[in-house]
Design a protein around this motif. Structure first.
Motif, PDB file in Angstrom:
ATOM      1  N   LEU A 117       0.831  -1.203   0.000  1.00 17.87           N
ATOM      2  CA  LEU A 117       0.000   0.000   0.000  1.00 17.87           C
ATOM      3  C   LEU A 117       0.866   1.254   0.000  1.00 17.87           C
ATOM      4  CD1 LEU A 117      -2.679  -1.178   2.575  1.00 17.87           C
ATOM      5  CD2 LEU A 117      -3.089  -0.747   0.141  1.00 17.87           C
ATOM      6  N   ALA A 118       1.945   1.228   0.795  1.00 14.42           N
ATOM      7  CA  ALA A 118       2.840   2.379   0.860  1.00 14.42           C
ATOM      8  C   ALA A 118       3.508   2.636  -0.482  1.00 14.42           C
ATOM      9  CB  ALA A 118       3.893   2.155   1.939  1.00 14.42           C
ATOM     10  N   TRP A 119       3.975   1.581  -1.144  1.00  9.95           N
ATOM     11  CA  TRP A 119       4.652   1.761  -2.419  1.00  9.95           C
ATOM     12  C   TRP A 119       3.701   2.265  -3.501  1.00  9.95           C
ATOM     13  CZ3 TRP A 119       7.229  -3.538  -1.270  1.00  9.95           C
ATOM     14  CH2 TRP A 119       8.343  -3.332  -0.438  1.00  9.95           C
ATOM     15  N   ALA A 120       2.445   1.833  -3.454  1.00 14.21           N
ATOM     16  CA  ALA A 120       1.459   2.360  -4.414  1.00 14.21           C
ATOM     17  C   ALA A 120       1.252   3.855  -4.198  1.00 14.21           C
ATOM     18  CB  ALA A 120       0.139   1.607  -4.277  1.00 14.21           C
ATOM     19  N   GLY A 121       1.137   4.271  -2.945  1.00 13.63           N
ATOM     20  CA  GLY A 121       0.984   5.693  -2.656  1.00 13.63           C
ATOM     21  C   GLY A 121       2.222   6.485  -3.023  1.00 13.63           C
ATOM     22  N   ALA A 122       3.411   5.901  -2.802  1.00 18.21           N
ATOM     23  CA  ALA A 122       4.654   6.586  -3.138  1.00 18.21           C
ATOM     24  C   ALA A 122       4.771   6.818  -4.642  1.00 18.21           C
ATOM     25  CB  ALA A 122       5.846   5.773  -2.631  1.00 18.21           C
ATOM     26  N   ILE A 123       4.323   5.855  -5.436  1.00 18.69           N
ATOM     27  CA  ILE A 123       4.346   6.021  -6.890  1.00 18.69           C
ATOM     28  C   ILE A 123       3.440   7.188  -7.302  1.00 18.69           C
ATOM     29  CG2 ILE A 123       3.653   4.947  -9.067  1.00 18.69           C
ATOM     30  CD1 ILE A 123       4.576   2.267  -7.868  1.00 18.69           C
ATOM     31  N   ALA A 124       2.257   7.268  -6.693  1.00 16.09           N
ATOM     32  CA  ALA A 124       1.354   8.386  -6.996  1.00 16.09           C
ATOM     33  C   ALA A 124       1.995   9.718  -6.633  1.00 16.09           C
ATOM     34  CB  ALA A 124       0.026   8.207  -6.258  1.00 16.09           C
ATOM     35  N   ALA A 125       2.684   9.762  -5.490  1.00 20.44           N
ATOM     36  CA  ALA A 125       3.355  10.992  -5.070  1.00 20.44           C
ATOM     37  C   ALA A 125       4.464  11.364  -6.045  1.00 20.44           C
ATOM     38  CB  ALA A 125       3.915  10.825  -3.658  1.00 20.44           C
ATOM     39  N   CYS A 126       5.237  10.379  -6.508  1.00 16.40           N
ATOM     40  CA  CYS A 126       6.285  10.648  -7.486  1.00 16.40           C
ATOM     41  C   CYS A 126       5.714  11.223  -8.775  1.00 16.40           C
ATOM     42  CB  CYS A 126       7.078   9.380  -7.787  1.00 16.40           C
ATOM     43  SG  CYS A 126       8.148   8.801  -6.434  1.00 16.40           S
ATOM     44  N   CYS A 127       4.557  10.722  -9.175  1.00 15.44           N
ATOM     45  CA  CYS A 127       3.937  11.183 -10.422  1.00 15.44           C
ATOM     46  C   CYS A 127       3.430  12.615 -10.324  1.00 15.44           C
ATOM     47  CB  CYS A 127       2.794  10.253 -10.817  1.00 15.44           C
ATOM     48  SG  CYS A 127       3.350   8.624 -11.382  1.00 15.44           S
ATOM     49  N   MET A 128       3.346  13.180  -9.110  1.00 15.20           N
ATOM     50  CA  MET A 128       2.959  14.584  -8.982  1.00 15.20           C
ATOM     51  C   MET A 128       3.971  15.511  -9.638  1.00 15.20           C
ATOM     52  SD  MET A 128       1.415  14.765  -5.102  1.00 15.20           S
ATOM     53  CE  MET A 128      -0.036  13.790  -4.647  1.00 15.20           C
ATOM     54  N   PHE A 129       5.167  15.010  -9.908  1.00 11.19           N
ATOM     55  CA  PHE A 129       6.158  15.783 -10.654  1.00 11.19           C
ATOM     56  C   PHE A 129       5.616  16.195 -12.027  1.00 11.19           C
ATOM     57  CE2 PHE A 129       9.605  15.898 -13.785  1.00 11.19           C
ATOM     58  CZ  PHE A 129      10.428  16.879 -13.225  1.00 11.19           C
ATOM     59  N   ASP A 206       8.120  26.712  -9.613  1.00  8.91           N
ATOM     60  CA  ASP A 206       7.238  25.583  -9.914  1.00  8.91           C
ATOM     61  C   ASP A 206       8.029  24.295 -10.102  1.00  8.91           C
ATOM     62  OD1 ASP A 206       5.092  27.230  -9.739  1.00  8.91           O
ATOM     63  OD2 ASP A 206       4.391  26.942 -11.800  1.00  8.91           O
ATOM     64  N   THR A 207       9.136  24.374 -10.818  1.00  8.57           N
ATOM     65  CA  THR A 207       9.970  23.182 -11.018  1.00  8.57           C
ATOM     66  C   THR A 207      10.561  22.701  -9.709  1.00  8.57           C
ATOM     67  OG1 THR A 207      10.508  23.884 -13.275  1.00  8.57           O
ATOM     68  CG2 THR A 207      11.951  22.242 -12.266  1.00  8.57           C
ATOM     69  N   ALA A 208      11.001  23.641  -8.864  1.00  2.71           N
ATOM     70  CA  ALA A 208      11.552  23.263  -7.560  1.00  2.71           C
ATOM     71  C   ALA A 208      10.494  22.567  -6.713  1.00  2.71           C
ATOM     72  CB  ALA A 208      12.085  24.502  -6.841  1.00  2.71           C
ATOM     73  N   VAL A 209       9.261  23.055  -6.762  1.00  2.00           N
ATOM     74  CA  VAL A 209       8.174  22.419  -6.014  1.00  2.00           C
ATOM     75  C   VAL A 209       7.912  21.022  -6.556  1.00  2.00           C
ATOM     76  CG1 VAL A 209       5.700  22.505  -5.521  1.00  2.00           C
ATOM     77  CG2 VAL A 209       7.088  24.569  -5.299  1.00  2.00           C
ATOM     78  N   ARG A 210       7.907  20.869  -7.872  1.00  2.00           N
ATOM     79  CA  ARG A 210       7.646  19.558  -8.475  1.00  2.00           C
ATOM     80  C   ARG A 210       8.739  18.554  -8.114  1.00  2.00           C
ATOM     81  NH1 ARG A 210       7.889  21.032 -14.189  1.00  2.00           N
ATOM     82  NH2 ARG A 210       7.577  18.799 -14.597  1.00  2.00           N
ATOM     83  N   ILE A 211       9.990  18.991  -8.069  1.00  2.00           N
ATOM     84  CA  ILE A 211      11.078  18.106  -7.652  1.00  2.00           C
ATOM     85  C   ILE A 211      10.905  17.712  -6.190  1.00  2.00           C
ATOM     86  CG2 ILE A 211      13.571  17.977  -7.229  1.00  2.00           C
ATOM     87  CD1 ILE A 211      13.952  19.768  -9.694  1.00  2.00           C
ATOM     88  N   SER A 212      10.439  18.650  -5.378  1.00  2.00           N
ATOM     89  CA  SER A 212      10.194  18.344  -3.961  1.00  2.00           C
ATOM     90  C   SER A 212       9.085  17.314  -3.798  1.00  2.00           C
ATOM     91  CB  SER A 212       9.840  19.631  -3.204  1.00  2.00           C
ATOM     92  OG  SER A 212      10.912  20.549  -3.234  1.00  2.00           O
ATOM     93  N   LEU A 213       8.036  17.414  -4.616  1.00  2.00           N
ATOM     94  CA  LEU A 213       6.970  16.412  -4.587  1.00  2.00           C
ATOM     95  C   LEU A 213       7.532  15.035  -4.942  1.00  2.00           C
ATOM     96  CD1 LEU A 213       4.143  18.413  -6.428  1.00  2.00           C
ATOM     97  CD2 LEU A 213       4.358  18.039  -3.967  1.00  2.00           C
ATOM     98  N   LEU A 214       8.389  14.991  -5.938  1.00  2.00           N
ATOM     99  CA  LEU A 214       9.025  13.730  -6.335  1.00  2.00           C
ATOM    100  C   LEU A 214       9.881  13.168  -5.205  1.00  2.00           C
ATOM    101  CD1 LEU A 214       9.880  11.608  -8.468  1.00  2.00           C
ATOM    102  CD2 LEU A 214      11.643  13.239  -9.213  1.00  2.00           C
ATOM    103  N   SER A 215      10.629  14.032  -4.527  1.00  2.00           N
ATOM    104  CA  SER A 215      11.504  13.560  -3.452  1.00  2.00           C
ATOM    105  C   SER A 215      10.706  12.957  -2.300  1.00  2.00           C
ATOM    106  CB  SER A 215      12.370  14.718  -2.931  1.00  2.00           C
ATOM    107  OG  SER A 215      11.596  15.653  -2.187  1.00  2.00           O
ATOM    108  N   ALA A 216       9.523  13.517  -2.034  1.00  2.00           N
ATOM    109  CA  ALA A 216       8.693  12.975  -0.960  1.00  2.00           C
ATOM    110  C   ALA A 216       8.217  11.567  -1.290  1.00  2.00           C
ATOM    111  CB  ALA A 216       7.496  13.895  -0.714  1.00  2.00           C
ATOM    112  N   GLY A 217       7.855  11.335  -2.559  1.00  2.00           N
ATOM    113  CA  GLY A 217       7.451   9.995  -2.962  1.00  2.00           C
ATOM    114  C   GLY A 217       8.594   9.004  -2.866  1.00  2.00           C
TER     115      GLY A 217
END
Length: 463
Positions: A117-129, A206-217
Motif C-alpha cells: 500500500l505504501a509503495w502504491a501511494g509513493a508512486i502516486a506521489a512521485c507522479c505529482m512531478f 514551480d519546477t523546484a516544487v515539483r522536484i520536492s513532490l518527487l523527493s517525498a514519494g
C-alpha cells in the motif's frame, strides 16, 4: 547445536524493542509525504495550477475570470478546490479502508500488505512531478490516490502497534513513533526548503516544487523498505469466525465488516471515543491542510516563509510528542488529550485575528501548533488501541483512519464552504473551533477504563 537466547524469542522484551524500532521507520517514511506534500506544497501549488486554468481563458468580455474551475459541470472555486479533493478522498476512504482493515486482520503478513500500500501511494506521489501548467485534474487525481493509499497503509501500520507493544508500552511507543516521524519529515522539508530557496531562481519555483513532490514519494517508498525488513509476520489471532468459510478473502472481509458495524453498539465507550476523535481530529487535520493556504493567500507570506514555518512546527512537534507521552504516564492519555484540545481552541481563535504580513506572531502561533499537534495524535492512537476487541484490530483502526491524518472530511468541507461563502480564510479557520469543542465535551463523558474492560483487554496503570 545451540539454541536461541530467551531474550531473542518472539514476544520477548528484546524482540519487541527491535520491532518497535523498525516500526518507527514507517512514521519516518510517510511523514515526508504528509509534511512536504500534504501540509506545505500541494495545497498552494494545486491552487495556483487551478487558478491558472480558471483565468487562462480570459481574453474577451464574454469570458471573464470568475476564479472557478469546471468539474463535471460544477463551478468550483479554485481556492477551495484542494479542500473538496481531500473531502472526496476521505468519503471514498470511508468505503475502502474498512475493507482493507478486514483483509489485514486475516492476512498472514501485515508488513507485506503495509509495504504494498505504501509503495502504491509513493508512486502516486512521485507522479505529482508531472503536474504542470494548468493541469490541475492530474494533480487532483494523484492526490486522491496518494491519500487513499496513505490512509490504507496507516490502517495496517496502526494495527501492528498492538502486535509489538504491551498495553503499558503503547503511549511511549506511539509517541516515539510520532516524534521520529516529525524528525524524518522535517529533515526532508529542510532539503526541500534549500531547493526552493536556492534553486528557485535557476529552475523556477514551480519546477523546484515539483522536484520536492518527487523527493517525498521517493523518501516514502524507500524508507518503507527499512520498516518492512525489520518487522516480523504476526499470524492473525482470535479472528472472528465467518460462516462463509468457502468464500473468497474479500467476501469474508465484507462479512467481518458488517459484523463489526452491527455489533459496535456492544462497545459504547469505544464508539464514543471514535465520535470524539472524528470531530477533534478533523479540526487538527484541517488546520494542517489549510495552514499553508491560509498563510499564503490570507496573510500574504511567501512560499519560503511558509516552508520555514512548517519546518519550525516539525521540530517543535518532536519535543511536543515526547512531552505529551511523559505527561500521559502521570495523568493518563485522556486528560492529556483534553488539555491539548484546549490549546487547539486558543490557536484557531488567535488565527482569526492574526495580523497579515507580520512574521513573528505567525511563528509564535506555529510554535503552539507544534507543541500540541503530535502529542494529541500520538496519544489518541495509543488510547484507541486499548479499546479494540481482539481479532478486529485492523478493521477497527480502519474506522479510526477515516478521521486520521490526511483523510479528514468534515473539517475540510466546512473550511471550503465557509471560504466560498465569505471569500475569506479567517472565518473559515475560526469555524474549526466547533470541532475541538465537541471533541472535548465528548471526552469528558468517556470512561476509558470501562471501554478497555468492555473490549476484553488489560487496563494499563494510567489511562
Amino acid at each position: 547445536m545451540t539454541t536461541a537466547r530467551t531474550s531473542d524469542q518472539p514476544g520477548s522484551a528484546a524482540s519487541r524493542r527491535r520491532e518497535q524500532r523498525a516500526w518507527y521507520w514507517y512514521d519516518w517514511a510517510n511523514s515526508a509525504y504528509i509534511t512536504s506534500v500534504g501540509t506545505v506544497l500541494i495545497g498552494p501549488y494545486l491552487t495556483s495550477v487551478a487558478e491558472r486554468d480558471a483565468c487562462g481563458r480570459v481574453g474577451t468580455t464574454d469570458n471573464p475570470c470568475d476564479g472557478n474551475v469546471d468539474l463535471l459541470g460544477l463551478g468550483l472555486s479554485a481556492g477551495s478546490l484542494v479542500f473538496y479533493v481531500v473531502t472526496f478522498a476521505t468519503l471514498l476512504s470511508a468505503v475502502v479502508l474498512p475493507i482493507v482493515g478486514a483483509v489485514a486482520d486475516r492476512v498472514e503478513s501485515k508488513r507485506t500488505l503495509l509495504a504494498r500500500l505504501a509503495w502504491a501511494g509513493a508512486i502516486a506521489a512521485c507522479c505529482m512531478f508531472l503536474v504542470a501548467g494548468s493541469n490541475w485534474q492530474l494533480g487532483a487525481l494523484l492526490l486522491v490516490v496518494a491519500n487513499l493509499c496513505m490512509g490504507a497503509s496507516l490502517t495496517v501500520y496502526d494495527a501492528i502497534l498492538i502486535d509489538i507493544a504491551e498495553p503499558d508500552e503503547r503511549d511511549r511507543v506511539s509517541s516515539r513513533g510520532w516524534a521520529f516521524g516529525y524528525l524524518g519529515g522535517g529533515l526532508l522539508l529542510l532539503l526541500n526548503l534549500g531547493l526552493v530557496l536556492g534553486a528557485g531562481d535557476l529552475i523556477g519555483t514551480d519546477t523546484a516544487v515539483r522536484i520536492s513532490l518527487l523527493s517525498a514519494g521517493l523518501w516514502w517508498g524507500g524508507f518503507t523498505i527499512v520498516a518492512y525488513r525489520g518487522l516480523r509476520d504476526h499470524p492473525p489471532l482470535d479472528v472472528v469466525a465467518d460462516p462463509r468459510q468457502d468464500a473468497g478473502l474479500v467476501q469474508r472481509s465484507f462479512g467481518q465488516l458488517w459484523s463489526t458495524l452491527k455489533h459496535l453498539k456492544n462497545y459504547p465507550q469505544t464508539m464514543l471515543f471514535l465520535i470524539a476523535y472524528l470531530f477533534y481530529n478533523d479540526g487538527i487535520q484541517t488546520v494542517i491542510y489549510s495552514s499553508s493556504v491560509f498563510g499564503q493567500k490570507q496573510l500574504g507570506f511567501s512560499q519560503e516563509v511558509l516552508i520555514a514555518t512548517i519546518l519550525l512546527v516539525q521540530f517543535v512537534a518532536i519535543a511536543g510528542a515526547l512531552s505529551f507521552g511523559r505527561v500521559a504516564r502521570s495523568i493518563g492519555a485522556r486528560r492529556t488529550i483534553m488539555g491539548g484540545l484546549v490549546v487547539w481552541m486558543v490557536i484557531v481563535s488567535v488565527g482569526y485575528v492574526l495580523p497579515a504580513g507580520q512574521v513573528v506572531p505567525f511563528l509564535v502561533l506555529a510554535t503552539g501548533i507544534g507543541i500540541v499537534m503530535g502529542g494529541t495524535q500520538a496519544l489518541s492512537r495509543s488510547l484507541y488501541s486499548q479499546m479494540i476487541p481482539k481479532g478486529r484490530e485492523a478493521e477497527y483502526f480502519s474506522l479510526y483512519q477515516a478521521a486520521e491524518r490526511g483523510t479528514s472530511w468534515l473539517g475540510t468541507l466546512v473550511f471550503g464552504l465557509v471560504h466560498q461563502m465569505t471569500g475569506s480564510y479567517r472565518p473559515a479557520i475560526f469555524a474549526l473551533i466547533v470541532f475541538f469543542l465537541v471533541g472535548f465535551v465528548l471526552l469528558v463523558r468517556l470512561d476509558p477504563r470501562r471501554a478497555i474492560r468492555e473490549a476484553g483487554n488489560t487496563v494499563p496503570a494510567a489511562v
